[in-house]
Scaffold this active site. Structure first.
Site, PDB file in Angstrom:
ATOM      1  N   GLU A  10      -5.775 -60.123 -11.436  1.00  8.77           N
ATOM      2  CA  GLU A  10      -4.990 -60.569 -10.280  1.00  8.77           C
ATOM      3  C   GLU A  10      -5.631 -61.770  -9.595  1.00  8.77           C
ATOM      4  O   GLU A  10      -4.934 -62.664  -9.124  1.00  8.77           O
ATOM      5  CB  GLU A  10      -4.834 -59.404  -9.290  1.00  8.77           C
ATOM      6  CG  GLU A  10      -3.830 -58.382  -9.802  1.00  8.77           C
ATOM      7  CD  GLU A  10      -3.977 -57.012  -9.161  1.00  8.77           C
ATOM      8  OE1 GLU A  10      -4.983 -56.331  -9.476  1.00  8.77           O
ATOM      9  OE2 GLU A  10      -3.110 -56.628  -8.371  1.00  8.77           O
TER      10      GLU A  10
ATOM     11  N   ARG B 201      -3.572 -40.812  -4.597  1.00 11.86           N
ATOM     12  CA  ARG B 201      -2.246 -40.710  -3.953  1.00 11.86           C
ATOM     13  C   ARG B 201      -1.326 -39.796  -4.738  1.00 11.86           C
ATOM     14  O   ARG B 201      -1.396 -39.730  -5.969  1.00 11.86           O
ATOM     15  CB  ARG B 201      -1.587 -42.093  -3.873  1.00 11.86           C
ATOM     16  CG  ARG B 201      -2.330 -43.070  -3.030  1.00 11.86           C
ATOM     17  CD  ARG B 201      -1.532 -44.374  -2.906  1.00 11.86           C
ATOM     18  NE  ARG B 201      -2.398 -45.435  -2.452  1.00 11.86           N
ATOM     19  CZ  ARG B 201      -2.420 -46.662  -2.983  1.00 11.86           C
ATOM     20  NH1 ARG B 201      -1.608 -46.994  -3.962  1.00 11.86           N
ATOM     21  NH2 ARG B 201      -3.248 -47.568  -2.516  1.00 11.86           N
TER      22      ARG B 201
ATOM     23  N   GLY C 293      -4.888 -47.281  -8.049  1.00  7.07           N
ATOM     24  CA  GLY C 293      -3.465 -47.262  -7.704  1.00  7.07           C
ATOM     25  C   GLY C 293      -2.705 -47.473  -9.000  1.00  7.07           C
ATOM     26  O   GLY C 293      -3.230 -48.098  -9.915  1.00  7.07           O
TER      27      GLY C 293
ATOM     28  N   ASN D 209      -9.556 -61.362  -0.919  1.00  9.52           N
ATOM     29  CA  ASN D 209      -8.772 -60.133  -0.809  1.00  9.52           C
ATOM     30  C   ASN D 209      -9.387 -59.337   0.345  1.00  9.52           C
ATOM     31  O   ASN D 209     -10.429 -58.708   0.187  1.00  9.52           O
ATOM     32  CB  ASN D 209      -8.881 -59.382  -2.140  1.00  9.52           C
ATOM     33  CG  ASN D 209      -8.060 -58.117  -2.150  1.00  9.52           C
ATOM     34  OD1 ASN D 209      -7.498 -57.720  -1.131  1.00  9.52           O
ATOM     35  ND2 ASN D 209      -7.995 -57.467  -3.306  1.00  9.52           N
TER      36      ASN D 209
ATOM     37  N   HIS E 237       1.738 -54.450  -6.520  1.00 15.33           N
ATOM     38  CA  HIS E 237       1.080 -54.849  -7.783  1.00 15.33           C
ATOM     39  C   HIS E 237       1.894 -55.925  -8.500  1.00 15.33           C
ATOM     40  O   HIS E 237       1.766 -56.114  -9.708  1.00 15.33           O
ATOM     41  CB  HIS E 237       0.939 -53.670  -8.779  1.00 15.33           C
ATOM     42  CG  HIS E 237      -0.044 -52.620  -8.406  1.00 15.33           C
ATOM     43  ND1 HIS E 237       0.144 -51.291  -8.739  1.00 15.33           N
ATOM     44  CD2 HIS E 237      -1.228 -52.682  -7.750  1.00 15.33           C
ATOM     45  CE1 HIS E 237      -0.881 -50.582  -8.295  1.00 15.33           C
ATOM     46  NE2 HIS E 237      -1.724 -51.398  -7.689  1.00 15.33           N
TER      47      HIS E 237
ATOM     48  N   ARG F 296      -4.793 -62.863  -1.163  1.00 10.14           N
ATOM     49  CA  ARG F 296      -3.906 -61.780  -1.551  1.00 10.14           C
ATOM     50  C   ARG F 296      -3.320 -61.181  -0.276  1.00 10.14           C
ATOM     51  O   ARG F 296      -4.068 -60.762   0.617  1.00 10.14           O
ATOM     52  CB  ARG F 296      -4.683 -60.721  -2.313  1.00 10.14           C
ATOM     53  CG  ARG F 296      -3.817 -59.548  -2.639  1.00 10.14           C
ATOM     54  CD  ARG F 296      -4.568 -58.473  -3.373  1.00 10.14           C
ATOM     55  NE  ARG F 296      -3.653 -57.377  -3.653  1.00 10.14           N
ATOM     56  CZ  ARG F 296      -3.971 -56.102  -3.520  1.00 10.14           C
ATOM     57  NH1 ARG F 296      -5.173 -55.752  -3.142  1.00 10.14           N
ATOM     58  NH2 ARG F 296      -3.089 -55.175  -3.784  1.00 10.14           N
TER      59      ARG F 296
END
Ligand code: ADP
Length: 402
Positions: free
Chosen positions: A385, A242, A213, A8, A181, A92
């Site tokens: 993930e 965010r 996130g 990643n 995601h 990823r």
């Protein structure tokens, strides 16, 4: 034992795991690592293996040096790429645009296509491409697979995917909801047939990925029909740093009145807002402590966070019509029982009842947290993930070498 290597690559970091794709979500990977502060005057490698942690600090000028050096350090520790059998490398990739609806075996042409998508994800795709190129150079004989964060949302129906922005402009600039995601939403949603003992194509579910996130998805019969992130990961739920959804007019207002450049507004909305922008912290453990100490800003941040989350849950219940299950996942979703309780409080009339004792069970696997008489089942399902990427990569590599 054979392993998949999952990479990643971010703008200044590379995270990697060497893992058995047959693992369960909560199993530790065989080895993992983090290369940080690439391009800065001091960089850091952190390697973990079998309970040991090994940290090396030295300058890392670029991704190529970062990854090669990480492999050297792993080799010194006895688990380098030539000492263990790596059958596939999974990368990823944040943005697959309209081009990719699922994982792809990488070749030069696919890498070029990912490069062409850089304008859609200028902060993420360049680093992803760097990581892919370096890893393909270092491990040329192993199949490399790209797994896209957007892939699962490729099938969003037009009403959910398109914005009511001038259509010509939108088409010219690729402006639509892509969602992110996706690997996590797909991974946890695929646990439901077994947990509900019901065929996948008959299940309507809402998945809530609440990490730093955060995003949610409405999934009908295994296909995503709506999601909260948009053309970029800035939209939707309130997140650690965010804003989530805000009136886009605020951007024009700031540009005209606050003497802020577009880049400054971008940083403000992506890095200095959300929970942190109110409370000064974005970790929910600290936020909870501050709320308990009576901190008003922490309480305000939390209230906005929960309000927005409930807004989306309600909207997806209407979108789906009949909902079988709601699932919480990721750092906050898996660990913060208070968030789960508040997100679904007082919804008995809609068939949702959380069991307070089940909600407090430790986070050691998929579990039901609703009462037996709750019409809509509520689950916590740990996401992983890297494991999902490892599985895709191994599956495609096997098909290729088949
Ligand atoms: P990301 O992958 O988006 O960086 P994660 O899914 O790992 O994020 O989630 C990280 C967040 O999870 C932390 O910022 C913190 O807010 C939250 N978190 C982690 N552990 C706990 C815990 N035990 N209790 C409450 N919140 C937690």
């Amino acid at each position: 034992m054979t392993y998949a290597l999952v990479l990643n690559s971010g703008s200044s970091s590379i995270k990697f795991q060497l893992l058995d794709p047959g693992n369960s979500a909560t199993d530790e990977p065989f080895a993992s690592g983090l290369v940080e502060q690439i391009g800065e005057s001091s960089g850091r490698f952190t390697l973990k293996h079998g309970g040991d942690k090994h940290v090396v600090e030295e300058e890392i000028p670029n991704h190529s040096v970062g990854l090669s050096r990480a492999f050297e350090l792993m080799t010194e520790q006895g688990y380098g790429p030539s000492q263990v059998e790596i059958t596939a490398v999974g990368h990823r990739v944040v943005h697959g645009g309209l081009l990719f609806s699922g994982p792809e075996i990488l070749n030069d042409e696919i890498v070029e296509m990912i490069r062409d998508l850089i304008p859609l994800a200028p902060l993420h795709n360049p680093a992803n491409v760097d990581g892919i190129e370096v890893a393909r150079r270092i491990l040329p004989d192993v199949p490399h697979v790209a797994v896209f964060d957007t892939g699962f949302f490729h099938s969003l129906p037009p009403a959910a995917a398109l914005y009511a922005l001038n259509h010509e402009v939108a088409v010219e600039h690729g402006i639509r909801r892509y969602g992110f995601h996706g690997t996590s939403h797909e991974y946890v949603s695929q646990r439901l047939p077994e947990l509900l003992d019901k065929p996948a194509d008959e299940i309507n579910q809402i998945t809530l990925h609440l990490g730093n996130g955060a995003s949610c998805a409405a999934i009908r019969g295994g296909e995503a029909i709506d999601t909260s992130m948009g053309m970029t990961p800035l939209a939707g739920l309130v997140m650690g740093t965010r804003t989530g959804d805000i009136d886009p007019g605020i951007i024009f207002h700031l540009a005209r009145n606050a003497d802020m450049s577009i880049d400054e507004i971008d940083t403000l909305m992506n890095k200095k807002s959300g929970v942190k922008g109110f409370a000064g912290v974005n970790d929910f453990r600290e936020l909870r402590r501050m709320i308990d100490d009576g901190d008003r800003d922490a309480w305000a941040a939390y209230s906005i966070y929960i309000h927005q989350l409930r807004r989306y849950i309600g909207s997806y219940m209407i979108t789906l019509g009949n909902v079988d299950a709601i699932t919480f996942t990721a750092g906050v979703g898996e660990n913060a029982s208070f968030v789960r309780a508040d997100a679904l409080a007082e919804l008995e009339m809609y068939g949702i009842r959380i069991d307070p004792e089940r909600n407090e069970l430790p986070n050691d696997g998929a579990r039901l947290i609703s009462t037996d008489d709750s019409r809509i089942k509520v689950f916590v399902i740990p996401t992983n993930e890297e494991l999902a990427i490892a599985r895709y990569a191994t599956e495609l590599a096997e098909q290729k070498t088949g």
